[in-house]
Design a protein around this motif. Structure first.
Motif, PDB file in Angstrom:
ATOM      1  N   GLY A  80       0.865  -1.229  -0.047  1.00 19.56           N
ATOM      2  CA  GLY A  80      -0.017   0.079   0.072  1.00 19.56           C
ATOM      3  C   GLY A  80       0.683   1.272  -0.209  1.00 19.56           C
ATOM      4  O   GLY A  80       0.208   2.435  -0.011  1.00 19.56           O
ATOM      5  N   ASP A  81       2.332   1.327  -0.107  1.00 12.63           N
ATOM      6  CA  ASP A  81       2.711   2.585  -0.038  1.00 12.63           C
ATOM      7  C   ASP A  81       3.557   2.771  -1.160  1.00 12.63           C
ATOM      8  O   ASP A  81       4.544   3.216  -1.687  1.00 12.63           O
ATOM      9  CB  ASP A  81       4.079   2.446   1.025  1.00 12.63           C
ATOM     10  N   SER A  82       2.740   2.375  -2.387  1.00 15.86           N
ATOM     11  CA  SER A  82       3.344   2.420  -3.835  1.00 15.86           C
ATOM     12  C   SER A  82       3.396   3.853  -4.281  1.00 15.86           C
ATOM     13  O   SER A  82       4.475   4.282  -4.746  1.00 15.86           O
ATOM     14  CB  SER A  82       2.657   1.637  -4.820  1.00 15.86           C
ATOM     15  N   LEU A  83       2.526   4.793  -3.896  1.00 21.67           N
ATOM     16  CA  LEU A  83       2.644   6.235  -4.135  1.00 21.67           C
ATOM     17  C   LEU A  83       3.892   6.778  -3.184  1.00 21.67           C
ATOM     18  O   LEU A  83       4.373   7.652  -4.072  1.00 21.67           O
ATOM     19  CB  LEU A  83       1.407   6.788  -3.766  1.00 21.67           C
ATOM     20  N   ILE A  84       4.220   6.399  -2.403  1.00 22.25           N
ATOM     21  CA  ILE A  84       5.385   7.131  -1.661  1.00 22.25           C
ATOM     22  C   ILE A  84       6.411   6.553  -2.082  1.00 22.25           C
ATOM     23  O   ILE A  84       7.224   7.269  -2.209  1.00 22.25           O
ATOM     24  CB  ILE A  84       5.299   6.643   0.044  1.00 22.25           C
ATOM     25  N   SER A  85       6.493   5.177  -2.569  1.00 24.68           N
ATOM     26  CA  SER A  85       7.688   4.653  -3.358  1.00 24.68           C
ATOM     27  C   SER A  85       8.055   5.608  -4.748  1.00 24.68           C
ATOM     28  O   SER A  85       9.213   5.783  -4.855  1.00 24.68           O
ATOM     29  CB  SER A  85       7.642   3.464  -3.703  1.00 24.68           C
ATOM     30  N   PHE A  86       7.137   5.914  -5.240  1.00 22.70           N
ATOM     31  CA  PHE A  86       7.227   6.719  -6.504  1.00 22.70           C
ATOM     32  C   PHE A  86       7.102   8.296  -6.527  1.00 22.70           C
ATOM     33  O   PHE A  86       6.805   9.134  -7.497  1.00 22.70           O
ATOM     34  CB  PHE A  86       6.362   6.372  -7.624  1.00 22.70           C
ATOM     35  N   SER A  87       7.182   8.766  -5.500  1.00 20.23           N
ATOM     36  CA  SER A  87       7.036  10.231  -5.099  1.00 20.23           C
ATOM     37  C   SER A  87       8.045  10.968  -5.869  1.00 20.23           C
ATOM     38  O   SER A  87       7.755  12.025  -6.297  1.00 20.23           O
ATOM     39  CB  SER A  87       6.877  10.677  -3.494  1.00 20.23           C
ATOM     40  N   GLY A  88       9.275  10.436  -5.999  1.00 18.16           N
ATOM     41  CA  GLY A  88      10.336  11.134  -6.783  1.00 18.16           C
ATOM     42  C   GLY A  88      10.041  11.248  -8.350  1.00 18.16           C
ATOM     43  O   GLY A  88      10.145  12.360  -8.795  1.00 18.16           O
ATOM     44  N   ALA A  89       9.521  10.164  -8.955  1.00 21.99           N
ATOM     45  CA  ALA A  89       9.197  10.402 -10.293  1.00 21.99           C
ATOM     46  C   ALA A  89       7.805  11.141 -10.308  1.00 21.99           C
ATOM     47  O   ALA A  89       7.944  11.824 -11.451  1.00 21.99           O
ATOM     48  CB  ALA A  89       8.752   8.724 -10.759  1.00 21.99           C
ATOM     49  N   ILE A  90       6.721  11.055  -9.736  1.00 23.20           N
ATOM     50  CA  ILE A  90       5.642  12.105  -9.765  1.00 23.20           C
ATOM     51  C   ILE A  90       6.085  13.573  -9.459  1.00 23.20           C
ATOM     52  O   ILE A  90       5.590  14.272 -10.414  1.00 23.20           O
ATOM     53  CB  ILE A  90       4.577  11.561  -8.543  1.00 23.20           C
ATOM     54  N   GLN A 105      16.684  12.274  -5.729  1.00 26.37           N
ATOM     55  CA  GLN A 105      17.276  11.644  -4.439  1.00 26.37           C
ATOM     56  C   GLN A 105      16.110  10.853  -3.886  1.00 26.37           C
ATOM     57  O   GLN A 105      16.527  10.041  -2.845  1.00 26.37           O
ATOM     58  CB  GLN A 105      17.406  12.935  -3.650  1.00 26.37           C
ATOM     59  N   GLN A 106      14.879  10.667  -4.159  1.00 25.71           N
ATOM     60  CA  GLN A 106      13.794   9.934  -3.733  1.00 25.71           C
ATOM     61  C   GLN A 106      13.622   8.639  -4.291  1.00 25.71           C
ATOM     62  O   GLN A 106      12.450   8.070  -4.418  1.00 25.71           O
ATOM     63  CB  GLN A 106      12.580  10.865  -3.884  1.00 25.71           C
ATOM     64  N   ASN A 107      14.812   8.068  -4.876  1.00 31.65           N
ATOM     65  CA  ASN A 107      14.634   6.581  -5.394  1.00 31.65           C
ATOM     66  C   ASN A 107      14.561   5.560  -4.519  1.00 31.65           C
ATOM     67  O   ASN A 107      15.266   5.603  -3.242  1.00 31.65           O
ATOM     68  CB  ASN A 107      16.176   6.441  -6.029  1.00 31.65           C
ATOM     69  N   PRO A 108      13.624   4.996  -4.434  1.00 34.62           N
ATOM     70  CA  PRO A 108      13.123   3.877  -3.350  1.00 34.62           C
ATOM     71  C   PRO A 108      14.105   2.636  -3.403  1.00 34.62           C
ATOM     72  O   PRO A 108      14.328   2.044  -2.336  1.00 34.62           O
ATOM     73  CB  PRO A 108      11.726   3.537  -3.717  1.00 34.62           C
ATOM     74  N   TRP A 109      14.628   2.360  -4.551  1.00 35.76           N
ATOM     75  CA  TRP A 109      15.803   1.246  -4.676  1.00 35.76           C
ATOM     76  C   TRP A 109      17.071   1.563  -4.349  1.00 35.76           C
ATOM     77  O   TRP A 109      17.779   0.618  -4.549  1.00 35.76           O
ATOM     78  CB  TRP A 109      15.234   0.702  -5.957  1.00 35.76           C
TER      79      TRP A 109
END
Length: 84
Positions: free
Chosen positions: A10-20, A78-82
């Motif tokens: 359920g935290d997929s939007l947080i994971s891609f916040s840098g891309a968004i 800098q918000q890369n989740p991986w």
């Protein structure tokens, strides 16, 4: 660190916040520079005698917009989740 398995929880939007954020920054900068250029060209058409000063101001403003855009894209990258 968020993993792809954690993204299913359920935290997929947080994971891609840098891309968004990068997408929003790019769209905002494109709209801003487009509005700037359109307004400058319209004002040069109305008063051709001041076209040089309008063009100089437009180039300076576009450079400031692009500088802020590059800074914001750097922050978003800098918000890369991986990244470890």
């Amino acid at each position: 660190m968020a993993s792809p398995a954690a993204a299913a929880e359920g935290d997929s939007l947080i994971s891609f916040s840098g891309a968004i954020g990068a997408g929003l920054v790019t769209l905002g900068a494109a709209m801003g520079i487009g509005k700037l250029a359109g307004s400058a060209l319209e004002s040069m058409a109305r008063q051709p005698e001041v076209a040089g000063s309008i063009q100089t101001a437009m180039i300076i403003a576009a450079a400031l917009i692009e500088g802020f855009t590059f800074y914001a894209l750097f922050i978003c990258s800098q918000q890369n989740p991986w990244a470890s």
